[in-house]
Scaffold this active site. Structure first.
Site, PDB file in Angstrom:
ATOM      1  N   GLU A 114       0.850  -1.202   0.000  1.00  0.00           N
ATOM      2  CA  GLU A 114       0.000   0.000   0.000  1.00  0.00           C
ATOM      3  C   GLU A 114       0.878   1.242   0.000  1.00  0.00           C
ATOM      4  O   GLU A 114       2.076   1.153   0.279  1.00  0.00           O
ATOM      5  CB  GLU A 114      -0.844   0.032   1.286  1.00  0.00           C
ATOM      6  N   LYS A 116       2.269   4.685   1.613  1.00  0.00           N
ATOM      7  CA  LYS A 116       2.441   5.207   2.972  1.00  0.00           C
ATOM      8  C   LYS A 116       2.125   6.696   2.937  1.00  0.00           C
ATOM      9  O   LYS A 116       2.936   7.513   2.512  1.00  0.00           O
ATOM     10  CB  LYS A 116       3.862   4.961   3.470  1.00  0.00           C
ATOM     11  N   ASP A 118       1.535  10.451   4.078  1.00  0.00           N
ATOM     12  CA  ASP A 118       2.266  11.268   5.035  1.00  0.00           C
ATOM     13  C   ASP A 118       1.271  12.095   5.843  1.00  0.00           C
ATOM     14  O   ASP A 118       1.019  13.260   5.556  1.00  0.00           O
ATOM     15  CB  ASP A 118       3.247  12.171   4.273  1.00  0.00           C
ATOM     16  N   TYR A 226      -6.160   1.983   6.833  1.00  0.00           N
ATOM     17  CA  TYR A 226      -5.082   1.070   6.443  1.00  0.00           C
ATOM     18  C   TYR A 226      -5.091  -0.258   7.196  1.00  0.00           C
ATOM     19  O   TYR A 226      -4.269  -1.116   6.937  1.00  0.00           O
ATOM     20  CB  TYR A 226      -3.707   1.732   6.507  1.00  0.00           C
ATOM     21  N   LYS A 315      10.751   3.315   2.493  1.00  0.00           N
ATOM     22  CA  LYS A 315      10.634   4.766   2.300  1.00  0.00           C
ATOM     23  C   LYS A 315      11.286   5.235   0.998  1.00  0.00           C
ATOM     24  O   LYS A 315      12.289   4.672   0.562  1.00  0.00           O
ATOM     25  CB  LYS A 315      11.301   5.479   3.469  1.00  0.00           C
ATOM     26  N   CYS A 411      20.650  48.221  -9.186  1.00  0.00           N
ATOM     27  CA  CYS A 411      20.357  46.970  -9.909  1.00  0.00           C
ATOM     28  C   CYS A 411      21.663  46.190 -10.105  1.00  0.00           C
ATOM     29  O   CYS A 411      22.632  46.752 -10.629  1.00  0.00           O
ATOM     30  CB  CYS A 411      19.722  47.297 -11.260  1.00  0.00           C
ATOM     31  N   CYS A 414      22.579  46.330 -14.065  1.00  0.00           N
ATOM     32  CA  CYS A 414      22.983  47.514 -14.833  1.00  0.00           C
ATOM     33  C   CYS A 414      23.329  48.708 -13.960  1.00  0.00           C
ATOM     34  O   CYS A 414      23.746  49.752 -14.470  1.00  0.00           O
ATOM     35  CB  CYS A 414      21.884  47.895 -15.824  1.00  0.00           C
ATOM     36  N   CYS A 429      14.194  46.934 -11.005  1.00  0.00           N
ATOM     37  CA  CYS A 429      15.202  47.773 -11.645  1.00  0.00           C
ATOM     38  C   CYS A 429      14.455  48.775 -12.530  1.00  0.00           C
ATOM     39  O   CYS A 429      13.483  48.418 -13.192  1.00  0.00           O
ATOM     40  CB  CYS A 429      16.100  46.884 -12.497  1.00  0.00           C
ATOM     41  N   CYS A 435      18.657  47.518 -19.495  1.00  0.00           N
ATOM     42  CA  CYS A 435      19.354  46.699 -18.487  1.00  0.00           C
ATOM     43  C   CYS A 435      19.740  45.356 -19.129  1.00  0.00           C
ATOM     44  O   CYS A 435      18.866  44.611 -19.579  1.00  0.00           O
ATOM     45  CB  CYS A 435      18.442  46.469 -17.287  1.00  0.00           C
TER      46      CYS A 435
HETATM   47  O1  I6G Z   1       1.622   4.275  10.044  1.00  0.00           O
HETATM   48  C1  I6G Z   1       1.141   3.406   9.154  1.00  0.00           C
HETATM   49  C2  I6G Z   1       0.831   3.842   7.900  1.00  0.00           C
HETATM   50  C3  I6G Z   1       0.310   2.963   6.969  1.00  0.00           C
HETATM   51  C4  I6G Z   1       0.946   2.052   9.520  1.00  0.00           C
HETATM   52  C5  I6G Z   1       0.441   1.156   8.568  1.00  0.00           C
HETATM   53  C6  I6G Z   1       0.120   1.645   7.277  1.00  0.00           C
HETATM   54  O2  I6G Z   1      -0.357   0.766   6.409  1.00  0.00           O
HETATM   55  C7  I6G Z   1      -0.622   1.190   5.091  1.00  0.00           C
HETATM   56  N1  I6G Z   1       0.255  -0.117   8.903  1.00  0.00           N
HETATM   57  C8  I6G Z   1       0.566  -0.526  10.128  1.00  0.00           C
HETATM   58  C9  I6G Z   1       0.372  -1.958  10.477  1.00  0.00           C
HETATM   59  C10 I6G Z   1       1.058   0.364  11.082  1.00  0.00           C
HETATM   60  N2  I6G Z   1       1.259   1.639  10.773  1.00  0.00           N
HETATM   61  C11 I6G Z   1       1.416  -0.087  12.439  1.00  0.00           C
END
Ligand code: I6G
Length: 587
Positions: A114, A116, A118, A226, A315, A411, A414, A429, A435
């Site tokens: 999947e 991740k 942010d 998730y 990552k 400037c 120039c 300028c 220029c």
């Molecule tokens: O922090 C997380 C982001 C995404 C996750 C995660 C995740 O799965 C797509 N899955 C687990 C099992 C855990 N943290 C602990």
């Protein structure tokens, strides 16, 4: 040994300080990559010196403790663990081998991959299908009760729909903010003089943990499930991906971007595919998450005190890094706007070497509180120019000598007088087309497709023509000879003749294109068309006063000021005269 002890103590203080900023006050000072690097250094030292490992070390905690939280506490029934991470293929392959060893099998294992996201991990508790509680991860054992805030997130169902829903269902997922939502709230914050968020995750975190749910309700937060936390009352499927499919049927948001992989090679393929698609998702991801799909196998493999052993985050290279500002240069753009540009200690961001970042204007320098010598966090998202998003003010690091940034008096291109336009926070300028710094880009703009559309003349040719001093302004283009053109690199007899022909053809244009081609600040194609239909003749336009200029449709005060200033400049007027009278441009 003594030095390891000192370094460990130093790293612990530093990391606790950062954890406090991140988990408690919600304002992380350093980028994740820098935090991860410090944590890894500490972990390494503790592995080499096991007698120096203490229970309260930041390596032993999932997150910062919720020291001064004002939210009610929630005890997680099953700990909300974090994830171990890898950042290269060989470390991922080592994880895969560990899985096989733990399960004592030689065949491949089915893994679910999947994105991740942010954002912030959140747990949602549904009793008899009704959302009754939402909490943050906190330290993994105790989180914060953010139910009132989560209820304002429209994508999160207050009631689940469908059949076979367990009486007790705890699902976990990530609350995050899209790039579009982030841009919108930061534009509004900038307009209203409020604090700007440095990235979508901080914006999501600040919004979700706001003390006033009415504010949270106004923030464009979204959510994606998730995984399953805990359930009772109905049997759940025995695979992770099937659980997610159930969630979807019950109305919970689940990403479609996931894949079952039957070999380590397929996982690596998914990782690279996600990396390629990263700029197009419309939200930040910092990697992928790989999980053993079979829940029974997950249970067999188990977890450590802080992370499951059956999952790993793979990552991507960081898009935010820390570096130092070595200097600030001032550059002159096509319309004379002088922009501060930070010269950085060169650094790689997501594989690209970066040594400069735009600072936009002096207001931005004030906003950041930036000085030469400061450590800064820079961010490169997609193909956008790197941005300085914050200055790292560390009271632990010894401060280098910092130097204030001052606007040049003349400037840099120039030496002409410069003008400060406070309404735009810009510095310009006043040299106009005389220029040299503005010359190349002004000529390029004049010849461009939407302006005079002179075929065959691109950047390379214009740069050479200006460098050889064959041309100084757009009017000079029409005096070029075949011999001058042939003397340029990459130009043969045929191209030279084509350019001369294109110059002749370009003389017949429209009044609007001609106005646009002059490259006056704030006068784009639409404004040029408005001016052309309002003034009809060049003489009327050139002799208009400020009031008359600003009475043309769509011409605001700022645009009128730029027009007046441009037409009042003697050298600009002379170039216009030559273009119309001597070159014979007509419409
Ligand atoms: O922090 C997380 C982001 C995404 C996750 C995660 C995740 O799965 C797509 N899955 C687990 C099992 C855990 N943290 C602990």
């Amino acid at each position: 040994m003594e030095s390891a002890q000192k370094t460990i103590a130093y790293l612990k203080t530093l990391l606790r300080n950062y954890q406090y900023q991140y988990y408690v006050i919600n304002e992380p000072d350093i980028p994740d990559a820098e935090y991860d690097r410090l944590m890894e250094n500490l972990r390494q030292l503790e592995t080499e010196n096991p007698n120096l490992l203490t229970q309260d070390s930041p390596t032993q905690c999932i997150g910062g403790s919720c020291l001064s939280s004002v939210f009610k506490q929630v005890h997680h029934k099953i700990p909300m663990l974090s994830l171990d991470t890898v950042s290269d293929e060989s470390s991922f392959l080592a994880f895969y081998q560990r899985l096989k060893k733990r399960l004592n099998i030689s065949s491949n294992i089915t893994l679910c991959c999947e994105l991740k996201l942010d954002g912030l991990a959140v747990s949602l508790l549904y009793l008899n299908g009704r959302l009754v509680r939402a909490s943050t991860r906190g330290d993994g054992l105790i989180g914060e009760d953010i139910t009132a805030n989560v209820r304002t997130i429209s994508i999160i169902p207050k009631h689940l729909i469908g059949n076979n829903i367990p009486d007790y269902l705890e699902v976990r997922g990530e609350v995050f903010m899209s790039h579009a939502g982030f841009k919108k709230i930061n534009q509004a914050a900038y307009r209203d003089g409020h604090k700007i968020f440095s990235n979508p995750r901080n914006a999501a975190s600040g919004s979700l943990r706001h003390l006033d749910p009415c504010i949270t309700a106004k923030r464009p937060l979204t959510f994606m499930c998730y995984g399953l936390g805990f359930s009772k009352g109905r049997a759940m499927p025995c695979s992770h991906i099937a659980c997610l499919q159930y969630f979807k049927v019950w109305g919970l948001p689940v990403s479609n971007y996931m894949r079952l992989c039957y070999s380590s090679r397929e996982v690596i393929r998914f990782y690279h595919d996600a990396e390629i698609n990263r700029p197009f998702f419309g939200f930040d991801i910092d990697g992928i998450v790989i999980k053993v799909d079979n829940l029974e196998l997950q249970r067999k493999i188990g977890s450590s005190s802080h992370a499951p052993r059956w999952a790993i985050a793979f990552k991507f290279l960081a898009q935010e890094v820390m570096t130092r500002v070595n200097n600030v240069e001032f550059r002159v753009g096509r319309t004379g706007v002088i922009t501060p540009v930070a010269q950085l200690e060169p650094i790689r961001i997501a594989g690209v070497l970066v040594s400069r970042a735009t600072l936009h204007n002096m207001h931005e320098i004030d906003r950041l509180g930036l000085k030469i010598g400061d450590n800064v966090v820079i961010r490169r998202a997609g193909d956008v120019i790197p941005q300085i998003i914050s200055v790292v003010k560390s009271d632990i690091d010894a401060h280098p000598i910092l130097k204030s940034i001052t606007v040049p008096k003349q400037c840099p291109g120039c030496g002409s007088k410069i003008q400060f336009i406070s309404s735009e926070s810009t510095v310009r300028c006043t040299g106009g087309l005389s220029c040299p710094a503005q010359r190349k880009s002004a000529i390029r703009h004049f010849a461009s497709r939407k302006a005079l559309n002179i075929n065959g003349i691109g950047k390379k040719i214009i740069d050479q023509l200006v460098d050889k001093e064959y041309i100084n302004n757009p009017a000079d283009l029409f005096m070029l000879t075949i011999d001058q053109l042939i003397s340029l690199e990459g130009v043969g007899q045929k191209l030279a003749q084509n350019i001369i022909d294109a110059l002749i053809i370009s003389k017949k244009t429209t009044f609007a294109r001609f106005i646009y081609a002059l490259g006056i600040s704030k006068i784009g194609l639409v404004a040029a068309e408005n001016l052309a239909s309002y003034f009809v003749t060049l003489n009327l336009l050139l002799s208009a006063d400020l009031k008359t200029l600003s009475s043309a449709h769509g011409i605001g005060q700022a645009a009128a000021n730029h027009l007046k200033e441009f037409f009042d400049n003697a050298s600009n007027r002379e170039i216009i005269r030559v273009l119309v009278v001597e070159v014979g441009i007509y419409w």
